[in-house]
Design a protein around this motif. Structure first.
Motif, PDB file in Angstrom:
ATOM      1  N   GLY A 179     -50.762  14.026   2.364  1.00  0.00           N
ATOM      2  CA  GLY A 179     -49.468  14.235   1.727  1.00  0.00           C
ATOM      3  C   GLY A 179     -48.714  12.934   1.809  1.00  0.00           C
ATOM      4  N   SER A 180     -47.800  12.687   0.896  1.00  0.00           N
ATOM      5  CA  SER A 180     -47.033  11.451   0.976  1.00  0.00           C
ATOM      6  C   SER A 180     -45.775  11.581   0.139  1.00  0.00           C
ATOM      7  N   ALA A 181     -44.802  10.761   0.472  1.00  0.00           N
ATOM      8  CA  ALA A 181     -43.577  10.730  -0.319  1.00  0.00           C
ATOM      9  C   ALA A 181     -42.965   9.351  -0.195  1.00  0.00           C
ATOM     10  N   LEU A 182     -42.573   8.817  -1.341  1.00  0.00           N
ATOM     11  CA  LEU A 182     -41.801   7.576  -1.372  1.00  0.00           C
ATOM     12  C   LEU A 182     -40.367   7.969  -1.681  1.00  0.00           C
ATOM     13  N   VAL A 183     -39.478   7.690  -0.719  1.00  0.00           N
ATOM     14  CA  VAL A 183     -38.075   8.052  -0.910  1.00  0.00           C
ATOM     15  C   VAL A 183     -37.278   6.796  -1.218  1.00  0.00           C
ATOM     16  N   ARG A 184     -36.491   6.854  -2.276  1.00  0.00           N
ATOM     17  CA  ARG A 184     -35.531   5.788  -2.550  1.00  0.00           C
ATOM     18  C   ARG A 184     -34.137   6.371  -2.355  1.00  0.00           C
ATOM     19  N   LEU A 185     -33.384   5.774  -1.467  1.00  0.00           N
ATOM     20  CA  LEU A 185     -32.017   6.208  -1.197  1.00  0.00           C
ATOM     21  C   LEU A 185     -31.180   4.979  -1.490  1.00  0.00           C
ATOM     22  N   GLY A 186     -30.609   4.919  -2.694  1.00  0.00           N
ATOM     23  CA  GLY A 186     -30.052   3.652  -3.160  1.00  0.00           C
ATOM     24  C   GLY A 186     -31.180   2.646  -3.200  1.00  0.00           C
ATOM     25  N   LYS A 187     -30.966   1.488  -2.578  1.00  0.00           N
ATOM     26  CA  LYS A 187     -32.011   0.459  -2.561  1.00  0.00           C
ATOM     27  C   LYS A 187     -32.976   0.631  -1.382  1.00  0.00           C
ATOM     28  N   THR A 188     -32.634   1.509  -0.462  1.00  0.00           N
ATOM     29  CA  THR A 188     -33.522   1.755   0.680  1.00  0.00           C
ATOM     30  C   THR A 188     -34.800   2.445   0.206  1.00  0.00           C
ATOM     31  N   GLN A 189     -35.943   1.942   0.690  1.00  0.00           N
ATOM     32  CA  GLN A 189     -37.215   2.565   0.335  1.00  0.00           C
ATOM     33  C   GLN A 189     -38.022   2.868   1.590  1.00  0.00           C
ATOM     34  N   VAL A 190     -38.465   4.114   1.684  1.00  0.00           N
ATOM     35  CA  VAL A 190     -39.267   4.544   2.819  1.00  0.00           C
ATOM     36  C   VAL A 190     -40.477   5.311   2.293  1.00  0.00           C
ATOM     37  N   MET A 191     -41.648   4.956   2.809  1.00  0.00           N
ATOM     38  CA  MET A 191     -42.862   5.691   2.459  1.00  0.00           C
ATOM     39  C   MET A 191     -43.280   6.517   3.673  1.00  0.00           C
ATOM     40  N   VAL A 192     -43.548   7.778   3.460  1.00  0.00           N
ATOM     41  CA  VAL A 192     -44.068   8.613   4.542  1.00  0.00           C
ATOM     42  C   VAL A 192     -45.433   9.144   4.133  1.00  0.00           C
ATOM     43  N   GLY A 193     -46.410   8.943   5.002  1.00  0.00           N
ATOM     44  CA  GLY A 193     -47.748   9.462   4.743  1.00  0.00           C
ATOM     45  C   GLY A 193     -48.110  10.508   5.785  1.00  0.00           C
ATOM     46  N   ASP A 231     -46.528   9.576   9.459  1.00  0.00           N
ATOM     47  CA  ASP A 231     -46.352   8.131   9.617  1.00  0.00           C
ATOM     48  C   ASP A 231     -45.285   7.615   8.660  1.00  0.00           C
ATOM     49  N   ILE A 232     -44.247   7.090   9.248  1.00  0.00           N
ATOM     50  CA  ILE A 232     -43.093   6.598   8.474  1.00  0.00           C
ATOM     51  C   ILE A 232     -43.212   5.090   8.354  1.00  0.00           C
ATOM     52  N   HIS A 233     -43.211   4.617   7.138  1.00  0.00           N
ATOM     53  CA  HIS A 233     -43.367   3.188   6.876  1.00  0.00           C
ATOM     54  C   HIS A 233     -42.115   2.732   6.133  1.00  0.00           C
ATOM     55  N   ILE A 234     -41.246   2.011   6.810  1.00  0.00           N
ATOM     56  CA  ILE A 234     -40.031   1.529   6.153  1.00  0.00           C
ATOM     57  C   ILE A 234     -40.407   0.349   5.268  1.00  0.00           C
ATOM     58  N   LEU A 235     -40.037   0.398   4.002  1.00  0.00           N
ATOM     59  CA  LEU A 235     -40.397  -0.689   3.087  1.00  0.00           C
ATOM     60  C   LEU A 235     -39.221  -1.616   2.784  1.00  0.00           C
TER      61      LEU A 235
END
Lengths: 245, 257, 245, 257, 245, 257
Positions: free
Chosen positions: D46-60, D137-141
């Motif tokens: 499972g995975s999700a790329l979240v954009r919160l304004g310019k913040t980007q976080v990928m969770v796998g 696994d949280i990967h801050i981009l």
């Protein structure tokens, strides 16, 4: 715990008497990059010591304003023992590095080199009881080879207790199954710079062990001196040759 | 302590020593007052808080089933660890044990091990598979000198009061840890011709060589460790060993029997 | 998940009512080497806090030009819990160190000591739910003992939810089997410097929990104050004695 | 950002706030635009790329068989980890997670765990021996502020779309990870009397105290964490909690139901 | 060792011929905090590269007086592969970071920025054989995006040997079950900055592989150039717009 | 070496090279004298001390039962490790292998592995459970240049003389490790149009790019690695590969057959 007999008719498993060292081989100046170096075999122990320095200390806050610091790293190669050991230091090697450094520090004239470091690296290529003492012997010669000013050499060997008897320079089996092991290091004038003991000894046995180990150290000292003189005179010869040209 | 103060302090101590005195009035062979509180940590299988003068050391014993060493398949296992936590001294730093902590733990460990203090043969659960593992954890709380002796004393005091928590693991009734000997470590430092026992933190700071001697109840020596960047004469070593045996006997009788 | 009953006729397993703290014992100045120290028992929790500083920062790049930095190290002794824990920090202790530091930082006048560090070390000798709050209480007193200028003390305790009821200062079993745990720390004027919650609470329960925990903190504050005043007056007495000589 | 620029920026933001404004025009309680892309990493369960304004976080999400915890032998296990990789910010450094990364992972973990979001009872394979282990696994981009809320949102979004890869391990048919609740974290910072939700990186830099509130679908609070070297009044806390519940409801409905 | 057939009638498992690259997607400037950034897909590989710098070096002793140092960190996300990998660098990623750095270093004008560091960070979000080459491609564009002065771009891809045939840009299955893998990186003028090979190739096959990989790199170079020009002209447009106001 | 000396040395070497000479009089493709002492470490299952000019590398082989990799359940395992111990060079530092040590170990490992030098199929003990694990430990003793070729040579020389210690583990009679090929690594550096084989430490210091080529007995290439922050032209690569094959053949025949 063990039924084996280690001394029979005054003769040990490897044919030595109680007061004999194992065969020793020493070679000085065996490495080109190091400022000083020495290879040593004591029985089946094979160690090599290198000295670098005096040189600058990094990181800076380790500097001492009025003297050189000494670092000593005792390291066993993975293949030096029966069961492969993981590379890198373990608790035992941290302790041996500390006591070995403290065995040599008293004879090094550290005040000649403020703010610097003298690094001593000992690699054990093959181990058979007595690596720390072999390392100190080799390191002591390597320091001299590097031209580090010293009050004297340091010589080191162990005495042990096997089958209730105090013996010189125990080898692996005697160490594993013996009742005590006591490595020491001394200066030629008899000052003790390393002293460890584990096992069990009465006070009398302890005095015997000290006397025996001292005797062993004196013998080693003669060998250390000889290899250094041989090397030194070799340079002399070379110099003579050079001047003849 | 700034280096100026430390130089002055050093001179002062030296001058005292020349006159045969120590800063706190003790004789050269005399220990600071010793206090031992036992079993104050309920979560541990045994514990002891040792006060040696102002020095404070806590030792906790945990006992759990675990695997034996391959070369001693039917014997219990001892694991000794020392934490020089930064709470105890301005010069201790956080992080894994450095060479000082490792040496401390290993010397204490050798004393316990070589003296045969713990009857490891009585700690086998399933031969070759499961034995009792004894964790001796040394926690230095306040380093005012000679943590070696305090730790060693704490270890044996804690072991003496330890219970093997068999019932917690469904392995029968709890039983007292079988302790067969009482090894005592005594440490001295040298100053010129003088040897001082139980050095306090200032005395340690000015001494070059230190010798720890561990003796069993019957007077046998079961461990020794010279430490520090100095040297000892043969006579100093013999003198220390002789007095160490006396001191150990006194401490053993007074606090642990 | 658990059938056990934790509150019967308004009385908890250890005899307390819902709004009672466990017995508290505090002692200040228990360590000689540290600049300030405090030992605290809260029920079966035994913690000891030491403060060193203000002192120089190493390594230098951690220095702040206009204030002292605060470091806080929460550490559990291996033997402090039922199952021996491996020495050294784990993820939980990193988090607790961070929130505990942030619980004390707002009251410390860090701008008085630019480029320096104030170190707070908390050792947990025995743990029974509530070690972080006990640590903060002890650390707060140890800071005062070290003479660090502070706006006020900080007092800390938890409220929890057990058998559906909000209770003060949960002990281990209540924490393990309860429905929520909420440690807070506050200043005497009611500013919240620590607030964590895990478990489940409605908004109403949360307000109840805050009120109850505040009450607990106020009680602790009185004890903190008392031990400091006792120690202070003891020095006064000594000083009086001294001046009489 | 040099400290001079940062001081000027700080003053500017403060002055804006005094006039009731934020630099990007949002109201004090308003979130930046949110975008969620799900299941874009085929190798993950499972995975999700979240954009919160310019913040980007990928969770796998990775799901594998493993051992249960001894005290919950029949339940699945959740392991949450956050990597503040240096790609995402000039102040993140390579190396193992520091206290910021650890706190982030642990707060996200508590939200998932305490809300009972994942039905762990349905993840037992062999009781006491083998259960499904869920790695979050949280990967801050790109850290442009409030990575806490973005990470928490990414975690639940990724879990919602996760498949348990049973067939790959010869353990029957794949099935959808049973998710029973949707915890939402909302974070606010305080400035004097004002509280701002979803702080951007500049607002975070000037705030002293931050409060994260995690709520379940039914409005229950299932986690809170104050962070930062500041303090909050009781009233501020209550205000944040009240608005947090509203914000969470809105985000939940808009993006995850 | 494996009976599978990977090429049938000149067509590979995923429909490509021997000399075709997998589909490529590149996007530049995808991160706000980084000074330069680039996202790249090469088949099922998804990587993202960020560049920070030139900036100050910490710790100081890493500084070079006459040039910038380059650091390159190749990192795989835990979820990027079938079996979850533990976070943090392993031996493979240390090696790939080193050779990737050395693939880019020759084109960066490091002497423009003495005493500073240029940091290149590559995160692999999904891996399917070819992550190091994708990372170098993305990093090369990210360097340009960050305005770092360079002699040229660097383009990278692999050639492999599958079913006895040299093929371009092997995907995971071809890499796992193939007979050789040879990643290279080149400049537009054909200078080789990365070259690794494992497996078995004759000298002739090796030459074929080099030629094929060069062809692939040239194709990638055109794409890299295009995305940079597109982004550049976009700025131009914005600037035009700006000047029109 | 101070940087002034090093600059002078560099100029000197360059000037020599322009005249077609090397400092020690070798031709551009010539190796320094090679000496190999085998089986000098009795505690190891195999060992070799390689002297390549003044460079000295010791390789020890340990062979022990262990677990196979899941994707090759019936094959032995090779683990290669290199220690750039600080004894060997003023620039090596204590600590875990850095990227240079890791690269060295991995290139040596690939040479052994990809050439199929060791018959791993013959090293299965219990399929899927227990196989022989071969540890190749490279210990650099004196780094006077080109430790890559010396290490690679040491590895295959040590393997060739290794015995599988089956009897020690009660697994039948000892037998010689089955070695089927002799991969040889040869390394060259470039200077402008020139390529130099077997660079010594000074030549390495002034070269920007290095290429290692590993060939099998039949002339097949089984590994390559470009290293260093420089570039190579296609022609240089081809030239190096051609000469590498010749050099490898000569070394193989002279020392290992």
């Amino acid at each position: 715990m063990d039924e084996r007999v280690f001394i029979k008719d005054g003769i040990r498993l490897d044919g030595r008497r109680f007061d004999e060292l194992r065969p020793i081989k020493m070679e000085v100046g065996v490495l080109k990059r190091a400022d000083g170096s020495c290879y040593m075999e004591m029985g089946d122990n094979k160690v090599i010591a290198a000295v670098y320095g005096p040189r600058e200390v990094h990181p800076r806050h380790l500097q001492e304003v009025n003297r050189a610091i000494i670092r000593y790293r005792y390291n066993m190669a993975s293949f030096s023992v029966e069961e492969r050991r993981r590379p890198g230091p373990d608790r035992r090697s941290y302790e041996l590095s500390k006591v070995s450094r403290e065995a040599l520090e008293p004879v090094i004239l550290t005040s000649y080199f403020p703010k610097s470091v003298i690094d001593i690296f000992v690699e054990v290529l093959q181990a058979d009881a007595g690596t720390r003492t072999a390392g100190i012997n080799a390191a002591s010669v390597a320091l001299a080879d590097a031209g580090i000013p010293m009050r004297s050499l340091v010589s080191s060997c162990a005495a042990g207790k096997v089958d209730g008897q105090i013996v010189l320079d125990p080898m692996k089996d005697e160490d594993n199954f013996g009742q005590a092991d006591m490595p020491i290091a001394i200066t030629p004038t008899g000052e003790i710079t390393l002293l460890q003991m584990d096992g069990m000894m009465t006070r009398d046995e302890f005095r015997q062990a000290i006397e025996l180990a001292k005797k062993g150290c004196q013998e080693i000292y003669r060998i250390q001196r000889k290899v250094l003189i041989d090397r030194y005179s070799q340079f002399e010869d070379l110099q003579d040759e050079g001047s003849r040209r | 302590m700034s280096s100026v103060i430390s130089e002055i302090r050093k001179d002062y101590l030296y001058n005292l020593l020349l006159r045969g005195e120590r800063a706190d009035g003790r004789s050269f062979t005399q220990y600071r007052p010793i206090e031992i509180e036992r079993n104050i940590i309920k979560k541990a299988e045994g514990s002891a808080l040792v006060r040696l003068g102002k020095t404070q050391v806590m030792v906790g014993i945990k006992i759990q089933p675990g695997e034996p060493f391959p070369d001693a398949p039917n014997r219990g296992v001892i694991v000794t660890n020392a934490e020089l936590v930064p709470l105890a001294s301005p010069i201790f730093e956080p992080g894994p044990p450095n060479e000082y902590g490792i040496e401390l733990a290993r010397v204490v460990d050798r004393g316990v091990r070589e003296s045969g203090a713990v009857d490891l043969d009585a700690l086998c659960i399933v031969p070759g598979e499961k034995v009792w593992v004894i964790f001796i954890d040394i926690h230095i709380l306040d380093d005012c000198g000679n943590i070696m002796d305090a730790s060693s004393l704490g270890a044996i005091a804690a072991l003496l009061g330890s219970t093997v928590p068999a019932s917690r693991f469904g392995l029968g009734d709890d039983f007292q840890l079988p302790v067969r000997d009482i090894p005592i470590a005594t440490t001295a430092v040298e100053f010129g011709d003088v040897v001082l026992f139980d050095p306090d933190i200032d005395e340690e700071a000015i001494a070059d060589a230190k010798l720890t001697v561990i003796t069993k109840a019957d007077g046998t020596i079961c461990g020794m460790q010279k430490s520090g960047p100095g040297m000892l004469s043969e006579e100093q070593v013999y003198r220390i060993v002789d007095i160490a045996c006396e001191n150990a006997k006194e401490i053993r009788e007074k606090f642990l029997e």
